[in-house]
Design a protein around this motif. Structure first.
Motif, PDB file in Angstrom:
ATOM      1  N   ARG A  68     -19.534 -79.282  69.111  1.00  0.00           N
ATOM      2  CA  ARG A  68     -19.016 -79.765  70.426  1.00  0.00           C
ATOM      3  C   ARG A  68     -18.253 -81.273  70.294  1.00  0.00           C
ATOM      4  O   ARG A  68     -17.142 -81.562  70.851  1.00  0.00           O
ATOM      5  CB  ARG A  68     -20.032 -79.745  71.429  1.00  0.00           C
ATOM      6  CG  ARG A  68     -19.125 -79.941  72.878  1.00  0.00           C
ATOM      7  CD  ARG A  68     -20.339 -79.719  74.099  1.00  0.00           C
ATOM      8  NE  ARG A  68     -21.249 -80.500  74.111  1.00  0.00           N
ATOM      9  CZ  ARG A  68     -21.230 -81.801  74.713  1.00  0.00           C
ATOM     10  NH1 ARG A  68     -20.005 -81.921  75.456  1.00  0.00           N
ATOM     11  NH2 ARG A  68     -22.217 -82.729  74.905  1.00  0.00           N
ATOM     12  N   MET A  69     -18.769 -82.113  69.374  1.00  0.00           N
ATOM     13  CA  MET A  69     -18.522 -83.315  69.344  1.00  0.00           C
ATOM     14  C   MET A  69     -17.088 -83.562  68.394  1.00  0.00           C
ATOM     15  O   MET A  69     -16.635 -84.640  68.103  1.00  0.00           O
ATOM     16  CB  MET A  69     -19.434 -84.389  68.961  1.00  0.00           C
ATOM     17  CG  MET A  69     -20.697 -84.413  70.087  1.00  0.00           C
ATOM     18  SD  MET A  69     -19.960 -85.164  71.745  1.00  0.00           S
ATOM     19  CE  MET A  69     -19.705 -87.058  71.190  1.00  0.00           C
ATOM     20  N   GLY A  70     -17.220 -82.440  67.558  1.00  0.00           N
ATOM     21  CA  GLY A  70     -16.237 -82.351  66.466  1.00  0.00           C
ATOM     22  C   GLY A  70     -16.709 -83.310  65.097  1.00  0.00           C
ATOM     23  O   GLY A  70     -16.028 -83.618  64.548  1.00  0.00           O
ATOM     24  N   TRP A  71     -18.082 -83.175  65.020  1.00  0.00           N
ATOM     25  CA  TRP A  71     -18.828 -84.087  64.089  1.00  0.00           C
ATOM     26  C   TRP A  71     -19.585 -83.075  63.014  1.00  0.00           C
ATOM     27  O   TRP A  71     -20.039 -82.021  63.494  1.00  0.00           O
ATOM     28  CB  TRP A  71     -19.680 -84.986  64.660  1.00  0.00           C
ATOM     29  CG  TRP A  71     -19.309 -86.141  65.458  1.00  0.00           C
ATOM     30  CD1 TRP A  71     -17.780 -86.550  65.777  1.00  0.00           C
ATOM     31  CD2 TRP A  71     -20.155 -86.702  66.435  1.00  0.00           C
ATOM     32  NE1 TRP A  71     -17.862 -87.545  66.675  1.00  0.00           N
ATOM     33  CE2 TRP A  71     -19.107 -87.658  67.040  1.00  0.00           C
ATOM     34  CE3 TRP A  71     -21.402 -86.750  66.601  1.00  0.00           C
ATOM     35  CZ2 TRP A  71     -19.682 -88.534  68.019  1.00  0.00           C
ATOM     36  CZ3 TRP A  71     -21.989 -87.858  67.890  1.00  0.00           C
ATOM     37  CH2 TRP A  71     -21.003 -88.710  68.294  1.00  0.00           C
ATOM     38  N   HIS A  72     -19.516 -83.604  61.576  1.00  0.00           N
ATOM     39  CA  HIS A  72     -20.319 -82.669  60.678  1.00  0.00           C
ATOM     40  C   HIS A  72     -21.416 -83.479  60.310  1.00  0.00           C
ATOM     41  O   HIS A  72     -21.326 -84.688  59.892  1.00  0.00           O
ATOM     42  CB  HIS A  72     -19.285 -82.300  59.578  1.00  0.00           C
ATOM     43  CG  HIS A  72     -19.997 -81.633  58.342  1.00  0.00           C
ATOM     44  ND1 HIS A  72     -20.300 -80.223  58.566  1.00  0.00           N
ATOM     45  CD2 HIS A  72     -20.755 -82.176  57.182  1.00  0.00           C
ATOM     46  CE1 HIS A  72     -20.930 -79.983  57.327  1.00  0.00           C
ATOM     47  NE2 HIS A  72     -21.232 -81.176  56.669  1.00  0.00           N
ATOM     48  N   ILE A  73     -22.854 -82.793  60.467  1.00  0.00           N
ATOM     49  CA  ILE A  73     -24.108 -83.709  59.991  1.00  0.00           C
ATOM     50  C   ILE A  73     -24.081 -83.615  58.483  1.00  0.00           C
ATOM     51  O   ILE A  73     -23.940 -82.904  57.955  1.00  0.00           O
ATOM     52  CB  ILE A  73     -25.039 -82.797  60.660  1.00  0.00           C
ATOM     53  CG1 ILE A  73     -25.018 -82.804  62.256  1.00  0.00           C
ATOM     54  CG2 ILE A  73     -26.243 -83.459  60.082  1.00  0.00           C
ATOM     55  CD1 ILE A  73     -26.227 -81.877  62.844  1.00  0.00           C
ATOM     56  N   THR A  74     -24.295 -85.087  58.163  1.00  0.00           N
ATOM     57  CA  THR A  74     -24.080 -85.267  56.737  1.00  0.00           C
ATOM     58  C   THR A  74     -25.567 -85.865  56.336  1.00  0.00           C
ATOM     59  O   THR A  74     -25.943 -85.697  55.139  1.00  0.00           O
ATOM     60  CB  THR A  74     -23.082 -86.366  56.311  1.00  0.00           C
ATOM     61  OG1 THR A  74     -23.340 -87.445  57.279  1.00  0.00           O
ATOM     62  CG2 THR A  74     -22.031 -85.931  56.476  1.00  0.00           C
ATOM     63  N   HIS A  75     -26.379 -86.289  57.457  1.00  0.00           N
ATOM     64  CA  HIS A  75     -27.727 -87.126  57.230  1.00  0.00           C
ATOM     65  C   HIS A  75     -28.653 -86.250  57.974  1.00  0.00           C
ATOM     66  O   HIS A  75     -28.291 -86.144  59.331  1.00  0.00           O
ATOM     67  CB  HIS A  75     -27.676 -88.545  57.408  1.00  0.00           C
ATOM     68  CG  HIS A  75     -26.839 -89.247  56.497  1.00  0.00           C
ATOM     69  ND1 HIS A  75     -25.433 -89.022  56.285  1.00  0.00           N
ATOM     70  CD2 HIS A  75     -27.239 -90.419  55.663  1.00  0.00           C
ATOM     71  CE1 HIS A  75     -24.938 -90.075  55.571  1.00  0.00           C
ATOM     72  NE2 HIS A  75     -25.988 -90.790  54.965  1.00  0.00           N
ATOM     73  N   ILE A  76     -29.949 -86.243  57.915  1.00  0.00           N
ATOM     74  CA  ILE A  76     -30.918 -86.190  58.709  1.00  0.00           C
ATOM     75  C   ILE A  76     -32.027 -87.227  58.479  1.00  0.00           C
ATOM     76  O   ILE A  76     -32.206 -87.678  57.311  1.00  0.00           O
ATOM     77  CB  ILE A  76     -31.890 -84.774  58.486  1.00  0.00           C
ATOM     78  CG1 ILE A  76     -30.877 -83.679  59.094  1.00  0.00           C
ATOM     79  CG2 ILE A  76     -32.952 -84.793  59.374  1.00  0.00           C
ATOM     80  CD1 ILE A  76     -31.495 -82.381  58.571  1.00  0.00           C
ATOM     81  N   LEU A  77     -32.286 -88.092  59.522  1.00  0.00           N
ATOM     82  CA  LEU A  77     -33.211 -89.129  59.371  1.00  0.00           C
ATOM     83  C   LEU A  77     -34.433 -88.852  60.073  1.00  0.00           C
ATOM     84  O   LEU A  77     -34.679 -88.894  61.441  1.00  0.00           O
ATOM     85  CB  LEU A  77     -32.727 -90.350  59.916  1.00  0.00           C
ATOM     86  CG  LEU A  77     -31.144 -90.867  59.321  1.00  0.00           C
ATOM     87  CD1 LEU A  77     -30.792 -92.295  59.976  1.00  0.00           C
ATOM     88  CD2 LEU A  77     -31.241 -91.050  57.905  1.00  0.00           C
ATOM     89  N   ASN A  78     -35.415 -88.264  59.486  1.00  0.00           N
ATOM     90  CA  ASN A  78     -36.796 -87.993  60.186  1.00  0.00           C
ATOM     91  C   ASN A  78     -37.716 -89.305  60.092  1.00  0.00           C
ATOM     92  O   ASN A  78     -37.531 -90.009  59.378  1.00  0.00           O
ATOM     93  CB  ASN A  78     -37.553 -87.099  59.390  1.00  0.00           C
ATOM     94  CG  ASN A  78     -36.963 -85.494  59.319  1.00  0.00           C
ATOM     95  OD1 ASN A  78     -36.883 -84.941  58.331  1.00  0.00           O
ATOM     96  ND2 ASN A  78     -36.613 -85.092  60.467  1.00  0.00           N
ATOM     97  N   THR A  79     -38.205 -89.236  61.449  1.00  0.00           N
ATOM     98  CA  THR A  79     -39.236 -90.477  61.597  1.00  0.00           C
ATOM     99  C   THR A  79     -40.638 -90.184  61.261  1.00  0.00           C
ATOM    100  O   THR A  79     -41.370 -90.753  60.824  1.00  0.00           O
ATOM    101  CB  THR A  79     -39.287 -90.886  63.192  1.00  0.00           C
ATOM    102  OG1 THR A  79     -39.697 -89.653  63.925  1.00  0.00           O
ATOM    103  CG2 THR A  79     -38.000 -91.255  63.637  1.00  0.00           C
ATOM    104  N   HIS A  80     -40.957 -88.898  61.412  1.00  0.00           N
ATOM    105  CA  HIS A  80     -42.191 -88.231  61.206  1.00  0.00           C
ATOM    106  C   HIS A  80     -42.428 -86.687  61.047  1.00  0.00           C
ATOM    107  O   HIS A  80     -41.296 -86.083  61.618  1.00  0.00           O
ATOM    108  CB  HIS A  80     -43.470 -88.919  61.903  1.00  0.00           C
ATOM    109  CG  HIS A  80     -43.246 -88.499  63.331  1.00  0.00           C
ATOM    110  ND1 HIS A  80     -42.321 -88.646  64.456  1.00  0.00           N
ATOM    111  CD2 HIS A  80     -44.010 -87.456  64.283  1.00  0.00           C
ATOM    112  CE1 HIS A  80     -42.368 -88.242  65.595  1.00  0.00           C
ATOM    113  NE2 HIS A  80     -43.701 -87.451  65.500  1.00  0.00           N
ATOM    114  N   TRP A  81     -43.488 -86.229  60.688  1.00  0.00           N
ATOM    115  CA  TRP A  81     -43.516 -84.741  60.273  1.00  0.00           C
ATOM    116  C   TRP A  81     -43.657 -83.623  61.421  1.00  0.00           C
ATOM    117  O   TRP A  81     -43.560 -82.632  61.188  1.00  0.00           O
ATOM    118  CB  TRP A  81     -44.685 -84.538  59.341  1.00  0.00           C
ATOM    119  CG  TRP A  81     -46.146 -84.680  59.834  1.00  0.00           C
ATOM    120  CD1 TRP A  81     -46.861 -85.759  59.801  1.00  0.00           C
ATOM    121  CD2 TRP A  81     -46.837 -83.619  60.237  1.00  0.00           C
ATOM    122  NE1 TRP A  81     -48.112 -85.439  60.238  1.00  0.00           N
ATOM    123  CE2 TRP A  81     -48.103 -84.191  60.729  1.00  0.00           C
ATOM    124  CE3 TRP A  81     -46.698 -82.165  60.758  1.00  0.00           C
ATOM    125  CZ2 TRP A  81     -48.926 -83.286  61.274  1.00  0.00           C
ATOM    126  CZ3 TRP A  81     -47.501 -81.514  61.386  1.00  0.00           C
ATOM    127  CH2 TRP A  81     -48.917 -82.379  61.768  1.00  0.00           C
TER     128      TRP A  81
END
Length: 257
Positions: A47-60
């Motif tokens: 919807r934003m016209g963005w492509h996800i390149t990263h996932i930044l996880n904080t915890h499991w």
């Protein structure tokens, strides 16, 4: 040097989680901060016209890393997460510890170790943008339950977050603020800043508006879990001069509230 700004798109998902997509427009890179709901993240990115390149996880925890594999399959993104929980983070590519940095286009996130809620919990601080993604370590007027760590460990982690610049905008992962407010007012009944904050929270929630993000300076004045080093609060909790014991007392009261 051009001032680097980040476009941050917040959206509700699951029961009370917030999803965050962070876009750096020079590179076009987009980070998913945790992955509570893969389908919602992918739909919002489209919807934003963005492509996800990263996932930044904080915890499991599954409401933070449960969508990793579906998003990676759809986008071929790189998954970053806490080294201390790597075996529990689906699809992790890059193991992070406190002091590490993540280069995100022209922006840089510094990693903070903030264990307590889980033993490997990390936060991401974008210093130039005065922005931090704190997962479940800290909430507006609250903090995460101490599931895996100790009270001392959690207080030390909160102390790291307290030390960030007061103008830092804090993106926490849940809409818990109104419930936290009901508890906070039982701890510091005479805190005028807290009373004003609660009025604002109630007004926002009555309109269906979010209370996240918050600002650190506001939390320092009102959040009882960040104020365990306050002498008056220490005395009120029965532990003068002892921030850890005061924090433990407040956390224990909240757990049974």
């Amino acid at each position: 040097m051009t001032n680097i700004t980040l476009d941050i798109h917040r959206f509700p998902c699951l029961n009370d989680n917030y999803g965050f997509l962070v876009h750096e427009h020079f590179s076009g890179e987009t980070a998913a901060i945790d992955t509570p709901d893969a389908e919602k993240y992918l739909a919002e990115a489209k919807r934003m016209g963005w492509h996800i390149t990263h996932i930044l996880n904080t915890h499991w925890h599954p409401d933070h890393a449960g969508g990793n594999l579906k998003i990676k399959e759809a986008t071929d993104c790189i998954i970053y997460g806490p080294a201390g929980e790597a075996e529990k983070i689906p699809g992790i590519d890059v193991h992070l510890s406190g002091g590490d940095t993540v280069e995100f286009g022209r922006a840089t996130a510094r990693v903070l170790d903030v264990p307590g809620h889980t033993l490997g919990h990390i936060a991401y601080h974008f210093a130039e943008q005065n922005t931090a993604f704190v997962g479940d370590a800290l909430f507006a007027l609250g903090c995460g339950r101490v599931f895996e760590g100790t009270m001392e460990m959690m207080w030390n982690s909160l102390s790291k977050l307290k030390a960030l610049p007061p103008e830092t905008t804090l993106y926490c992962a849940h809409e818990y603020t109104q419930a936290n407010a009901r508890f906070a007012e039982t701890i510091e009944t005479g805190n005028a800043d807290l009373a004003a904050y609660i009025k604002d929270i109630d007004a926002r929630r009555a309109k269906g508006q979010p209370t996240v993000p918050t600002r650190l300076e506001k939390e320092l004045a009102t959040n009882p879990f960040l104020r365990a080093d306050n002498p008056e609060l220490q005395s009120a909790m029965g532990h003068p001069g002892d921030a850890v014991a005061t924090f433990a007392e407040i956390r224990s009261r909240k757990d049974s509230f």
